[in-house]
Design a protein around this motif. Structure first.
Motif, PDB file in Angstrom:
ATOM      1  N   SER A 165      -4.283  -2.325 -10.208  1.00 15.52           N
ATOM      2  CA  SER A 165      -2.829  -2.199 -10.265  1.00 15.52           C
ATOM      3  C   SER A 165      -2.443  -1.391 -11.501  1.00 15.52           C
ATOM      4  O   SER A 165      -3.289  -1.065 -12.341  1.00 15.52           O
ATOM      5  CB  SER A 165      -2.172  -3.580 -10.309  1.00 15.52           C
ATOM      6  N   GLN A 177      -5.649  -9.902   1.076  1.00 12.21           N
ATOM      7  CA  GLN A 177      -6.022  -9.697  -0.320  1.00 12.21           C
ATOM      8  C   GLN A 177      -7.229 -10.549  -0.688  1.00 12.21           C
ATOM      9  O   GLN A 177      -8.144 -10.092  -1.382  1.00 12.21           O
ATOM     10  CB  GLN A 177      -4.832 -10.020  -1.224  1.00 12.21           C
ATOM     11  N   SER A 209      -7.465  -8.655  -9.563  1.00  5.05           N
ATOM     12  CA  SER A 209      -6.736  -9.028  -8.345  1.00  5.05           C
ATOM     13  C   SER A 209      -6.999 -10.496  -8.086  1.00  5.05           C
ATOM     14  O   SER A 209      -8.004 -11.049  -8.542  1.00  5.05           O
ATOM     15  CB  SER A 209      -7.159  -8.172  -7.149  1.00  5.05           C
ATOM     16  N   ASP A 227      -9.297  -3.514  -6.279  1.00  8.27           N
ATOM     17  CA  ASP A 227      -7.901  -3.168  -6.029  1.00  8.27           C
ATOM     18  C   ASP A 227      -7.172  -3.213  -7.368  1.00  8.27           C
ATOM     19  O   ASP A 227      -6.667  -4.252  -7.767  1.00  8.27           O
ATOM     20  CB  ASP A 227      -7.262  -4.127  -5.024  1.00  8.27           C
ATOM     21  N   ARG A 257       0.838  -1.205   0.000  1.00 10.76           N
ATOM     22  CA  ARG A 257       0.000   0.000   0.000  1.00 10.76           C
ATOM     23  C   ARG A 257       0.871   1.253   0.000  1.00 10.76           C
ATOM     24  O   ARG A 257       1.906   1.317   0.692  1.00 10.76           O
ATOM     25  CB  ARG A 257      -0.911   0.052   1.228  1.00 10.76           C
ATOM     26  N   ASN A 268      -2.925   1.116  -4.050  1.00  6.53           N
ATOM     27  CA  ASN A 268      -1.924   0.137  -4.482  1.00  6.53           C
ATOM     28  C   ASN A 268      -0.635   0.859  -4.865  1.00  6.53           C
ATOM     29  O   ASN A 268      -0.639   1.817  -5.637  1.00  6.53           O
ATOM     30  CB  ASN A 268      -2.482  -0.643  -5.681  1.00  6.53           C
TER      31      ASN A 268
END
Length: 300
Positions: free
Chosen positions: A176, A164, A255, A174, A16, A76
């Motif tokens: 990326s 997660q 994710s 989440d 994080r 992230n």
């Protein structure tokens, strides 16, 4: 399979990042940049939100918290390299400083049965705690942001990968770096999770986000899939859906969580997809995945 602990567990999170805004114009400036409504956030309050480009495509999804003299975004780590310069782009015209403050903070997940009761014993009327903040993210799940020097709670420690998985099980997005610029906020269900205000006025990408709501322009949503897969799953790996004897690309991995052959993942798919559709990871022909019920209703 993944289950919620019978008592609160502390999950140290290493992936994080924390972006901090300070200065007299911080709230006003951020209000013009992100999807959530900062005017509704008192000190100690938090919200899910998104930061878009001018076309309404996400640079980042995040949790935003008001700490009183500063605002923080928890996101992230992989997003920061491209997202932070975009967030800072117009800050030169406001009395605000926008910076990567990850080195100043500890970030934890908190989850387990009885967590709300335990937090009620620690907090004093709001979610501010030891110079940091508790951010509720789902029932009996929260993020905890503490200054580096603050002692961490005396709770059993859990594995980051389990956290997660819990976030996926809760239907929380989440994203990326691999997906920056791919999705509008509704494709990650931000509207169903109170991460978009449709009454706050203008912000970056607002026209596209509003059009998706009022003209039905968005045909995709984030779904949770569960099943079995013996090989590692990579972010952005293709997911295929079965059509008779054939397989066709349906989306990519947003994710993922894996343990002992079991897996949970999120993916952005067509909203009208049949609930009994069978999926697999491309290149892993023996893998099988099915849609799981979301823990909240999908709304436009």
């Amino acid at each position: 399979m993944l289950t919620l602990s019978s008592s609160p567990v502390l999950y140290p999170l290493t992936d994080r990042a924390v972006i901090r805004l300070t200065g007299a114009d911080s709230a006003k400036y951020l209000q013009s940049q992100v999807t959530c409504d900062l005017d509704q956030l008192k000190p100690g309050d938090a919200s899910l939100g998104g930061h878009c480009d001018s076309k309404g495509r996400l640079w980042a999804s995040f949790w935003l918290a008001n700490l009183g003299e500063q605002l923080v975004l928890v996101l992230n780590q992989s997003l920061v390299e491209r997202q932070l310069p975009e967030l800072k782009k117009f800050a030169v015209f406001a009395k605000t400083e926008v910076e990567d403050a990850s080195a100043d903070w500890q970030v934890f997940g908190l989850a387990g049965e009885g967590l709300s009761h335990w937090l009620g014993q620690q907090l004093d009327g709001d979610n501010l705690w030891q110079g940091g903040v508790v951010i509720p993210v789902a029932a009996e799940h929260a993020l905890l942001l503490l200054p580096k020097a603050a002692p961490q709670p005396e709770l059993p420690l859990g594995d980051e990968r389990e956290w997660q998985g819990l976030m996926i099980h809760a239907g929380l997005p989440d994203m990326s770096a691999e997906h920056q610029g791919d999705y509008i906020p509704q494709m990650l269900n931000l509207q169903a999770l109170d991460g978009i205000s449709f009454t706050k006025g203008c912000y970056m990408g607002q026209e596209t986000v509003a059009r998706a709501k009022y003209r039905g322009a968005n045909k995709k949503a984030m779904f949770v899939l569960a099943g079995n897969c013996d090989q590692p799953i990579a972010i952005n790996q293709d997911i295929e859906m079965q059509l008779g004897e054939n397989w066709r690309r349906a989306g990519t991995v947003l994710s993922a969580w894996q343990q002992d052959g079991d897996c949970l993942l999120t993916s952005v798919l067509n909203k009208d997809i049949d609930t009994d559709t069978v999926f697999r990871i491309k290149g892993q022909d023996d893998s099988r995945l099915t849609l799981q019920p979301l823990p909240y209703p999908l709304i436009d």
